[in-house]
Design a protein around this motif. Structure first.
Motif, short mmCIF file in Angstrom:
data_model
loop_
_atom_site.label_atom_id
_atom_site.label_comp_id
_atom_site.label_asym_id
_atom_site.label_seq_id
_atom_site.Cartn_x
_atom_site.Cartn_y
_atom_site.Cartn_z
N VAL A 76 0.84 -1.20 0.00
CA VAL A 76 0.00 0.00 0.00
C VAL A 76 0.87 1.25 0.00
O VAL A 76 0.60 2.22 -0.73
CB VAL A 76 -0.95 -0.01 1.22
N ALA A 77 1.93 1.26 0.81
CA ALA A 77 2.86 2.39 0.79
C ALA A 77 3.51 2.53 -0.59
O ALA A 77 3.78 3.63 -1.06
CB ALA A 77 3.93 2.22 1.86
N ALA A 105 13.45 0.84 -6.20
CA ALA A 105 13.64 0.33 -4.85
C ALA A 105 12.35 -0.25 -4.28
O ALA A 105 12.36 -1.31 -3.64
CB ALA A 105 14.15 1.45 -3.93
N VAL A 106 11.24 0.44 -4.52
CA VAL A 106 9.94 -0.09 -4.06
C VAL A 106 9.65 -1.43 -4.70
O VAL A 106 9.26 -2.40 -4.03
CB VAL A 106 8.82 0.92 -4.37
N CYS A 107 9.85 -1.53 -6.00
CA CYS A 107 9.58 -2.78 -6.71
C CYS A 107 10.49 -3.91 -6.22
O CYS A 107 10.02 -5.03 -5.98
CB CYS A 107 9.76 -2.58 -8.22
N SER A 258 11.61 -1.04 0.43
CA SER A 258 10.36 -0.51 -0.09
C SER A 258 9.92 0.72 0.69
O SER A 258 9.40 1.69 0.11
CB SER A 258 9.26 -1.57 -0.06
N LEU A 259 10.14 0.72 2.01
CA LEU A 259 9.78 1.89 2.81
C LEU A 259 10.64 3.09 2.45
O LEU A 259 10.14 4.22 2.32
CB LEU A 259 9.93 1.56 4.30
N ALA A 260 11.93 2.87 2.25
CA ALA A 260 12.83 3.96 1.86
C ALA A 260 12.43 4.54 0.50
O ALA A 260 12.43 5.76 0.31
CB ALA A 260 14.27 3.47 1.83
#
Length: 276
Positions: A76-77, A105-107, A258-260
């Protein structure tokens, strides 16, 4: 497990795309103030955004039934990455190299967590835990109201309200996970169901207050932190969410990555702030 992961990714895509459509609706209305905000909600792009947001929320709730909280909330983030990519095409927002790196980075982080995550164990808490979550949702709503109305001069107001909004959304995810069954009579008797409603509404209002109080980046970054870390810890400690044997470090690395990335994309939390 595979279906739950697909639903979590669908929630991310739907919510991220919804933000861009809502931005298009907001841009179609001239002027500012409450009147312009009301008119924006009747623009067809904004209505499409509301529908997409609703579908994304339903996908999130369904995903919570079969995959760990830390994976769903990270996905979700990660919707900010979707917003960034879609905004680049539809709103002609130019992404910097660091933002493309954040999308990657998220992926990558979500991919690592998908590899490492174990199946959600089915732990749905007990009646005491459900009542505690409802009490927490009411307490957060009252505290948020107090901060919003009585403490207008709070330092870093946008970040404070953003964190509170994120924690409220985190309570929504936890409460949804605690719902034991899909039957309507059963849900109406569950304290966790009312916690979903109370925290969902208060979180939305707190987020609006945060966006009005200061920088979009500060508010969104604070919200991302609030809505991801708390539920992840809760799921692991109290609900028995696990990783595959020996892959806990990989899951932790994926979560952090993913948070970063999401934090680096925080400016896309309110896409209508951008100019073409």
């Amino acid at each position: 497990m595979a279906l739950g992961l697909l639903l979590a990714l669908c929630a991310s895509v739907l919510m991220g795309t919804a933000t861009v459509f809502q931005a298009l609706g907001a841009r179609a209305v001239a002027g500012g103030g409450p009147g312009a905000a009301v008119r924006a909600t009747w623009q067809w792009p904004f209505l499409v955004g509301i529908v997409l947001d609703t579908l994304g929320f339903v996908s999130e709730l369904l995903a919570l039934r079969s995959v760990p909280l830390f994976l769903v909330e990270a996905a979700v983030a990660g919707s900010l990455a979707v917003t960034a990519v879609v905004a680049a095409g539809m709103l002609r927002v130019r992404l910097r190299r660091v933002e493309w790196a954040a999308v990657g980075a998220v992926c990558c982080g979500l991919a690592l967590m998908a590899i490492a995550a174990g199946r959600e164990t089915g732990g749905d808490g007990d009646d005491t835990m459900r009542r505690a979550v409802l009490a927490a949702s009411v307490g957060l709503a009252v505290l948020g109201w107090g901060v919003s109305t009585r403490f207008g001069g709070v330092r870093h107001r946008a970040a404070v309200l953003g964190v509170m909004a994120g924690v409220s959304f985190g309570v929504v995810a936890v409460a949804a996970r605690l719902l034991p069954g899909p039957t309507v009579p059963g849900v109406l008797a569950e304290p966790a169901a009312y916690a979903v409603v109370v925290s969902g509404i208060s979180g939305y209002l707190l987020l609006i207050g945060a966006l009005q109080a200061g920088a979009v980046t500060a508010a969104t970054a604070a919200m991302v932190i609030g809505e991801t870390i708390g539920p992840a810890v809760f799921g692991v400690v109290w609900l028995g969410d696990t990783t595959r044997h020996g892959l806990a470090p990989l899951a932790a690395a994926g979560f952090a990555l993913s948070l970063a990335g999401a934090l680096a994309l925080a400016r896309f939390g309110e896409a209508e702030q951008h100019t073409a």
